[in-house]
Design a protein around this motif. Structure first.
Motif, mmCIF file in Angstrom:
data_model
loop_
_atom_site.group_PDB
_atom_site.id
_atom_site.type_symbol
_atom_site.label_atom_id
_atom_site.label_comp_id
_atom_site.label_asym_id
_atom_site.label_seq_id
_atom_site.Cartn_x
_atom_site.Cartn_y
_atom_site.Cartn_z
ATOM 1 N N ARG A 4 0.799 -1.236 0.080
ATOM 2 C CA ARG A 4 -0.068 -0.018 0.083
ATOM 3 C C ARG A 4 0.721 1.346 -0.109
ATOM 4 O O ARG A 4 2.049 1.149 0.282
ATOM 5 N N ALA A 6 0.222 5.045 1.794
ATOM 6 C CA ALA A 6 -0.838 5.848 2.665
ATOM 7 C C ALA A 6 -0.285 7.209 2.912
ATOM 8 O O ALA A 6 0.118 7.497 4.093
ATOM 9 N N PRO A 7 -0.329 8.039 1.939
ATOM 10 C CA PRO A 7 0.109 9.357 2.137
ATOM 11 C C PRO A 7 -0.887 10.310 3.073
ATOM 12 O O PRO A 7 -2.207 9.957 2.905
ATOM 13 N N SER A 8 -0.095 11.128 3.598
ATOM 14 C CA SER A 8 -1.211 12.369 4.298
ATOM 15 C C SER A 8 -1.305 13.495 3.395
ATOM 16 O O SER A 8 -0.094 14.094 3.207
ATOM 17 N N GLU A 40 -4.329 9.271 4.153
ATOM 18 C CA GLU A 40 -4.508 9.346 5.634
ATOM 19 C C GLU A 40 -4.620 10.828 6.027
ATOM 20 O O GLU A 40 -3.672 11.728 6.176
ATOM 21 N N TYR A 191 -2.206 8.485 14.621
ATOM 22 C CA TYR A 191 -1.703 7.938 13.343
ATOM 23 C C TYR A 191 -1.452 6.377 13.766
ATOM 24 O O TYR A 191 -1.896 5.426 13.023
ATOM 25 N N VAL A 195 -3.402 3.624 11.444
ATOM 26 C CA VAL A 195 -2.654 2.913 10.538
ATOM 27 C C VAL A 195 -2.698 1.367 10.808
ATOM 28 O O VAL A 195 -2.824 0.855 9.775
ATOM 29 N N ARG A 209 7.966 1.816 3.441
ATOM 30 C CA ARG A 209 7.992 3.470 3.843
ATOM 31 C C ARG A 209 9.326 3.473 4.213
ATOM 32 O O ARG A 209 10.032 2.896 4.425
ATOM 33 N N LEU A 213 10.092 5.881 10.014
ATOM 34 C CA LEU A 213 9.178 5.167 10.660
ATOM 35 C C LEU A 213 9.314 3.794 11.108
ATOM 36 O O LEU A 213 8.672 3.038 11.833
HETATM 37 N N1 GLU Z 1 0.453 8.467 6.662
HETATM 38 C C1 GLU Z 1 2.114 8.512 6.793
HETATM 39 C C2 GLU Z 1 3.023 9.697 6.233
HETATM 40 O O1 GLU Z 1 2.351 10.066 5.143
HETATM 41 C C3 GLU Z 1 2.879 7.382 6.466
HETATM 42 C C4 GLU Z 1 2.234 6.108 7.060
HETATM 43 C C5 GLU Z 1 2.978 4.866 6.801
HETATM 44 O O2 GLU Z 1 3.308 4.562 5.467
HETATM 45 O O3 GLU Z 1 2.970 4.080 7.545
HETATM 46 O O4 GLU Z 1 3.770 9.841 6.530
#
Ligand code: GLU
Length: 312
Positions: A4, A6-8, A40, A191, A195, A209, A213
């Motif tokens: 996946r 999962a951008p903000s 996100e 978050y 998530v 990612r 993280l």
């Molecule tokens: N939404 C998060 C971000 O843009 C990333 C989340 C993830 O990949 O776990 O930093």
């Protein structure tokens, strides 16, 4: 296999975001897996609808198409926006409360600054546990002053996981993580909680990612366990892209935002550039998405962060 992105959507994407998007896509497609998009947008102050529409348009310009694509709903149906998923987070939150794992934290930012121990390696602060054992009368007094955030009790033990790119990662949960926030005082879920709930319910079993993280992975593994999600994803973290002065690329670096990149590169040039930057190509050249799938190889992806020279 399902990966996946999962951008903000808190601004236009920059090279660092597109790099994560593309490499998560390639890693999934390399093994014939699916790749889904999830927006996100829990932080309603910073995230804007126009940024998510632009993000969708930028990904499609690059040629990336997610397996949950929905033509009738502007590329993505509503259930893949975190802002529409509170009911799932509430259920998870209630389960943690039922297990007696959640407590009210009334600390202000100033309290946190004065009482938290800075984390040895990444500067994140670790909560002192100050509000863990408040009496009912102390709580009702504090309730009249402000609404609390909700923290999860973190056990005093170690946790480790095997990162597909960086290998074994270890953490001392109470020393390195501490009780962390799962719901903010304004009612928004954190978050970390969202998530985990989403990756688990959406059947994501590969997470790719940035390596910033890695430390959050421990918060997330802890929640997988406490929420009784037994299927853990495989985690692969990527080296970060840094600007010439050693900072992480950000929206401030105008020459790496998608507006600039689209004016100055074709999508095939940008794909080639990203594969070159991460170590999968010897020199920068044009690459179609299909060629990129063949060129992508975790064995070749760099471990050390990558410094980006100015694109201008
Ligand atoms: N939404 C998060 C971000 O843009 C990333 C989340 C993830 O990949 O776990 O930093």
């Amino acid at each position: 296999m399902r990966g996946r992105f999962a951008p903000s959507p808190s601004g236009r994407m920059h090279l660092g975001n597109v790099y994560s998007a593309l490499l998560s896509y390639l890693s999934a497609k390399k093994t014939g897996g699916e790749w889904i998009l999830r927006i996100e947008d829990l932080d309603r102050q910073r995230c804007k609808k126009e940024y998510s529409s632009q993000l969708i348009e930028d990904l499609l310009w690059l040629g990336l198409k997610w397996d949950n694509f929905s033509a009738s709903e502007g590329g993505l149906s509503g259930e893949f926006y975190q802002s529409n998923r509170d009911s799932f987070y509430i259920r998870a939150f209630d389960l943690l409360c039922e297990k007696g794992l959640v407590y009210d934290c009334f600390c202000t930012r100033a309290d946190l600054l004065s009482s938290s121990a800075p984390h040895a390696s990444d500067g994140k602060s670790v909560y002192s546990g100050k509000c863990r054992n408040l009496s009912e009368s102390e709580k009702s007094l504090l309730y009249s002053v402000r609404l609390p955030a909700k923290r999860i009790i973190v056990e005093d033990r170690t946790c480790s996981f095997f990162d597909g790119h960086y290998g074994n990662q270890n953490c001392d949960l109470s020393r390195d993580l501490g009780d962390f926030i799962i719901r903010r005082s304004d009612g928004n879920f954190s978050y970390q909680l969202a998530v985990v709930v989403d990756d688990a319910l959406m059947g994501v079993n590969q997470v790719v990612r940035g390596r910033d993280l890695i430390s959050s992975t421990f918060n997330q593994l802890y929640l997988y366990e406490k929420l009784d999600f037994h299927q853990l994803p495989q985690f692969f973290h990527l080296p970060l892209l840094l600007s010439a002065d050693g900072r992480r690329l950000s929206k401030r670096d105008k020459d790496t935002d998608m507006g600039f990149l689209r004016e100055n590169f074709t999508s095939e040039q940008l794909i080639g550039k990203i594969l070159f930057l991460c170590g999968c190509l010897e020199k920068e050249e044009k690459l179609s998405l299909e060629e990129a799938v063949s060129a992508f190889d975790w064995q070749k992806v760099k471990k050390e962060d990558v410094v980006i020279e100015s694109q201008e």
